[in-house]
Design a protein around this motif. Sequence first.
Motif, PDB file in Angstrom:
ATOM      1  N   CYS A  14      18.324  39.830  17.199  1.00 19.11           N
ATOM      2  CA  CYS A  14      17.484  39.479  16.033  1.00 19.11           C
ATOM      3  C   CYS A  14      18.279  38.678  15.005  1.00 19.11           C
ATOM      4  CB  CYS A  14      16.876  40.724  15.404  1.00 19.11           C
ATOM      5  SG  CYS A  14      18.065  41.863  14.668  1.00 19.11           S
ATOM      6  N   GLY A  15      19.590  38.911  14.941  1.00 22.63           N
ATOM      7  CA  GLY A  15      20.426  38.129  14.027  1.00 22.63           C
ATOM      8  C   GLY A  15      20.549  38.702  12.628  1.00 22.63           C
ATOM      9  N   TYR A  16      19.970  39.884  12.378  1.00 24.84           N
ATOM     10  CA  TYR A  16      20.098  40.488  11.042  1.00 24.84           C
ATOM     11  C   TYR A  16      21.567  40.723  10.680  1.00 24.84           C
ATOM     12  CZ  TYR A  16      15.074  41.656  11.002  1.00 24.84           C
ATOM     13  OH  TYR A  16      13.704  41.618  11.002  1.00 24.84           O
ATOM     14  N   GLU A  19      23.518  37.519   9.775  1.00 25.01           N
ATOM     15  CA  GLU A  19      23.234  37.058   8.423  1.00 25.01           C
ATOM     16  C   GLU A  19      23.841  37.982   7.372  1.00 25.01           C
ATOM     17  OE1 GLU A  19      19.256  35.245   6.577  1.00 25.01           O
ATOM     18  OE2 GLU A  19      19.439  37.384   6.337  1.00 25.01           O
ATOM     19  N   GLU A  20      23.902  39.273   7.659  1.00 17.56           N
ATOM     20  CA  GLU A  20      24.310  40.257   6.656  1.00 17.56           C
ATOM     21  C   GLU A  20      25.823  40.370   6.514  1.00 17.56           C
ATOM     22  OE1 GLU A  20      21.858  41.609   4.984  1.00 17.56           O
ATOM     23  OE2 GLU A  20      23.040  42.936   3.700  1.00 17.56           O
ATOM     24  N   SER A  52      27.857  47.071   6.975  1.00 16.88           N
ATOM     25  CA  SER A  52      26.620  46.323   6.716  1.00 16.88           C
ATOM     26  C   SER A  52      25.820  46.117   7.997  1.00 16.88           C
ATOM     27  CB  SER A  52      26.931  44.964   6.095  1.00 16.88           C
ATOM     28  OG  SER A  52      27.524  45.125   4.851  1.00 16.88           O
ATOM     29  N   TYR A  54      25.843  47.974  10.696  1.00 19.12           N
ATOM     30  CA  TYR A  54      25.250  49.253  11.113  1.00 19.12           C
ATOM     31  C   TYR A  54      23.948  49.500  10.358  1.00 19.12           C
ATOM     32  CZ  TYR A  54      24.365  54.233  11.237  1.00 19.12           C
ATOM     33  OH  TYR A  54      23.743  55.444  11.358  1.00 19.12           O
ATOM     34  N   ARG A  55      23.953  49.229   9.044  1.00 19.47           N
ATOM     35  CA  ARG A  55      22.781  49.547   8.220  1.00 19.47           C
ATOM     36  C   ARG A  55      21.579  48.681   8.546  1.00 19.47           C
ATOM     37  NH1 ARG A  55      26.934  49.627   4.399  1.00 19.47           N
ATOM     38  NH2 ARG A  55      27.628  51.744   4.024  1.00 19.47           N
ATOM     39  N   VAL A  56      21.791  47.410   8.880  1.00 15.55           N
ATOM     40  CA  VAL A  56      20.650  46.515   9.079  1.00 15.55           C
ATOM     41  C   VAL A  56      20.226  46.404  10.545  1.00 15.55           C
ATOM     42  CG1 VAL A  56      21.217  45.166   7.029  1.00 15.55           C
ATOM     43  CG2 VAL A  56      22.057  44.423   9.261  1.00 15.55           C
ATOM     44  N   CYS A  57      20.937  47.044  11.469  1.00 17.02           N
ATOM     45  CA  CYS A  57      20.597  46.891  12.891  1.00 17.02           C
ATOM     46  C   CYS A  57      19.440  47.803  13.276  1.00 17.02           C
ATOM     47  CB  CYS A  57      21.811  47.205  13.764  1.00 17.02           C
ATOM     48  SG  CYS A  57      21.406  47.041  15.520  1.00 17.02           S
ATOM     49  N   PRO A  58      18.307  47.244  13.750  1.00 20.68           N
ATOM     50  CA  PRO A  58      17.177  48.092  14.146  1.00 20.68           C
ATOM     51  C   PRO A  58      17.421  48.816  15.460  1.00 20.68           C
ATOM     52  CG  PRO A  58      16.515  45.781  13.820  1.00 20.68           C
ATOM     53  CD  PRO A  58      17.995  45.819  13.890  1.00 20.68           C
ATOM     54  N   ASP A  59      18.440  48.437  16.203  1.00 18.92           N
ATOM     55  CA  ASP A  59      18.605  48.950  17.564  1.00 18.92           C
ATOM     56  C   ASP A  59      19.894  49.735  17.767  1.00 18.92           C
ATOM     57  OD1 ASP A  59      16.174  47.866  18.801  1.00 18.92           O
ATOM     58  OD2 ASP A  59      17.013  45.977  18.112  1.00 18.92           O
ATOM     59  N   ARG A  60      20.509  50.185  16.699  1.00 16.39           N
ATOM     60  CA  ARG A  60      21.657  51.098  16.750  1.00 16.39           C
ATOM     61  C   ARG A  60      22.765  50.562  17.648  1.00 16.39           C
ATOM     62  NH1 ARG A  60      20.247  55.008  19.543  1.00 16.39           N
ATOM     63  NH2 ARG A  60      18.694  53.696  20.508  1.00 16.39           N
ATOM     64  N   GLU A  63      28.675  51.007  15.869  1.00 10.58           N
ATOM     65  CA  GLU A  63      29.284  52.258  15.429  1.00 10.58           C
ATOM     66  C   GLU A  63      30.564  51.889  14.690  1.00 10.58           C
ATOM     67  OE1 GLU A  63      31.262  56.344  17.205  1.00 10.58           O
ATOM     68  OE2 GLU A  63      30.125  55.046  18.530  1.00 10.58           O
ATOM     69  N   ILE A  64      30.720  52.379  13.473  1.00 11.30           N
ATOM     70  CA  ILE A  64      31.918  52.092  12.689  1.00 11.30           C
ATOM     71  C   ILE A  64      32.874  53.247  12.888  1.00 11.30           C
ATOM     72  CG2 ILE A  64      32.810  51.516  10.403  1.00 11.30           C
ATOM     73  CD1 ILE A  64      30.741  49.510  11.469  1.00 11.30           C
TER      74      ILE A  64
ATOM     75  N   LEU B   3      30.512  55.491  10.602  1.00  5.60           N
ATOM     76  CA  LEU B   3      29.053  55.431  10.668  1.00  5.60           C
ATOM     77  C   LEU B   3      28.635  55.470  12.125  1.00  5.60           C
ATOM     78  CD1 LEU B   3      28.406  52.606   8.056  1.00  5.60           C
ATOM     79  CD2 LEU B   3      27.736  54.978   7.794  1.00  5.60           C
ATOM     80  N   SER B  12      15.179  52.628  20.848  1.00  7.57           N
ATOM     81  CA  SER B  12      14.223  51.791  20.109  1.00  7.57           C
ATOM     82  C   SER B  12      13.838  50.652  21.055  1.00  7.57           C
ATOM     83  CB  SER B  12      14.849  51.252  18.814  1.00  7.57           C
ATOM     84  OG  SER B  12      16.019  50.533  19.105  1.00  7.57           O
ATOM     85  N   PRO B  17      12.303  42.414  18.918  1.00  7.48           N
ATOM     86  CA  PRO B  17      13.523  42.102  18.161  1.00  7.48           C
ATOM     87  C   PRO B  17      13.217  41.948  16.665  1.00  7.48           C
ATOM     88  CG  PRO B  17      13.379  40.742  20.121  1.00  7.48           C
ATOM     89  CD  PRO B  17      12.072  41.472  20.024  1.00  7.48           C
ATOM     90  N   GLY B  22      12.391  50.309  14.147  1.00  8.92           N
ATOM     91  CA  GLY B  22      13.693  50.819  14.571  1.00  8.92           C
ATOM     92  C   GLY B  22      14.532  51.237  13.377  1.00  8.92           C
ATOM     93  N   LEU B  23      14.437  50.475  12.280  1.00  2.39           N
ATOM     94  CA  LEU B  23      15.192  50.788  11.070  1.00  2.39           C
ATOM     95  C   LEU B  23      14.662  52.065  10.421  1.00  2.39           C
ATOM     96  CD1 LEU B  23      15.276  47.153   9.664  1.00  2.39           C
ATOM     97  CD2 LEU B  23      17.245  48.408  10.507  1.00  2.39           C
ATOM     98  N   ARG B  26      15.510  55.188  12.428  1.00  3.83           N
ATOM     99  CA  ARG B  26      16.909  55.603  12.294  1.00  3.83           C
ATOM    100  C   ARG B  26      17.159  56.274  10.943  1.00  3.83           C
ATOM    101  NH1 ARG B  26      20.285  51.058  11.238  1.00  3.83           N
ATOM    102  NH2 ARG B  26      20.634  51.989   9.224  1.00  3.83           N
ATOM    103  N   SER B 176      21.300  45.299   3.583  1.00  2.38           N
ATOM    104  CA  SER B 176      22.084  46.521   3.466  1.00  2.38           C
ATOM    105  C   SER B 176      21.681  47.326   2.233  1.00  2.38           C
ATOM    106  CB  SER B 176      23.563  46.128   3.383  1.00  2.38           C
ATOM    107  OG  SER B 176      24.376  47.208   3.648  1.00  2.38           O
ATOM    108  N   MET B 179      18.267  48.960   2.649  1.00  7.26           N
ATOM    109  CA  MET B 179      18.297  50.102   3.555  1.00  7.26           C
ATOM    110  C   MET B 179      18.875  51.342   2.873  1.00  7.26           C
ATOM    111  SD  MET B 179      16.972  49.339   6.435  1.00  7.26           S
ATOM    112  CE  MET B 179      17.600  50.608   7.513  1.00  7.26           C
ATOM    113  N   PRO B 216      13.155  36.492  13.413  1.00  2.32           N
ATOM    114  CA  PRO B 216      13.400  37.715  12.635  1.00  2.32           C
ATOM    115  C   PRO B 216      14.011  37.468  11.260  1.00  2.32           C
ATOM    116  CG  PRO B 216      14.005  38.075  14.917  1.00  2.32           C
ATOM    117  CD  PRO B 216      13.629  36.626  14.807  1.00  2.32           C
ATOM    118  N   VAL B 217      14.978  36.576  11.159  1.00  2.00           N
ATOM    119  CA  VAL B 217      15.645  36.363   9.873  1.00  2.00           C
ATOM    120  C   VAL B 217      14.669  35.762   8.845  1.00  2.00           C
ATOM    121  CG1 VAL B 217      17.482  35.077   8.733  1.00  2.00           C
ATOM    122  CG2 VAL B 217      17.928  36.189  10.908  1.00  2.00           C
TER     123      VAL B 217
END
Lengths: 66, 243
Positions: A14-16, A19-20, A52, A54-60, A63-64, B3, B12, B17, B22-23, B26, B176, B179, B216-217
């Motif tokens: 998705c590219g979130y 970008e983030e 960042s 980790y927080r914006v990824c819809p698909d997990r 892992e940090i 994290l 998900s 995409p 999914g967000l 989670r 971020s 969220m 998506p973006v």
Amino acid sequence: MSKIRLEITRCKGCGYCVEECPRGALRFSGHISDKGYDTVMVDESLCVACGSCYRVCPDRVFEILE
Amino acid sequence: MKLKAPESVFSSASFCPGCGHGLAGRLIGEVAEELGIEHKLVTVVDVACCSFHIDYWKFDTIMAAHGRDIPTAVGVKHVRPDSAVMAYMGDGAAYAIGMAETIHAALRNDNICVFVINNSVFGMTGGQMAPTSLPGERTATSPKGKDPARYGTMSGLELVKQMDVAYVARGELIGSSGMVRAKTLIRKAFTHQLNGDGFSLVELLSPCPTNLNLPPVKAKAFVHDEMTKYFPLGEFVDKGGNV
């Protein structure tokens, strides 16, 4: 020690995260996954483990570790 | 800071995409584990894209009839008052087909949490125009843009916040900071329920890249730049004060 781990089979491109990311450590790899998505890759020398992605990824995907 | 995705959410895979479900899924898993309620949380999902969560959450989950997950959740709460109960639905279920259920649960101040994923279209059925579609928004059934002279734009949250309920808030599943904020709203809603304060509704603005016909973006930018003009973010009712 590695700062970040990617479960790349979950990535849907998705590219979130690209970008983030404040350090520009993430980019599209050009590798097309089994599901047909252009997945992301990380440059660990730039990564500061801020979380960042980790927080914006819809698909997990992320892992940090530290 | 370490994290790791919550163990109570394990997939998900079926979401498109960039989908906000999914967000949201989670975040709910993270909050449930942080509050230690993952073993007593009963979730009720609606018939639409959100119903995929029935296979993705380890919580006890019921799929209700379309638009009727709030009364189903109220029933579960009456039978199992010690359980944490939440209804999870899209804007079509909460503000269109299930509007009556949303309003009357708020009128009764039933002690449940409701999470509404607002993406401004009817997602699973193919991106038709919804009550939450913005004026001028192009959808499958408004190819020239939604005509504001003929169709209004509204969110049921505006009605619910006028009632005597515990908590009403709106966040966005964008970026971020968005969220982190959305997670705070979800945690507050659960905390109000555990304190017995009553009805909580949290609306989360979410991108639907497939039905907005945007990458998506860009769908994310649409939510952050356009949707927030009509659906302002914030906490509108917080009866318990600082939880």
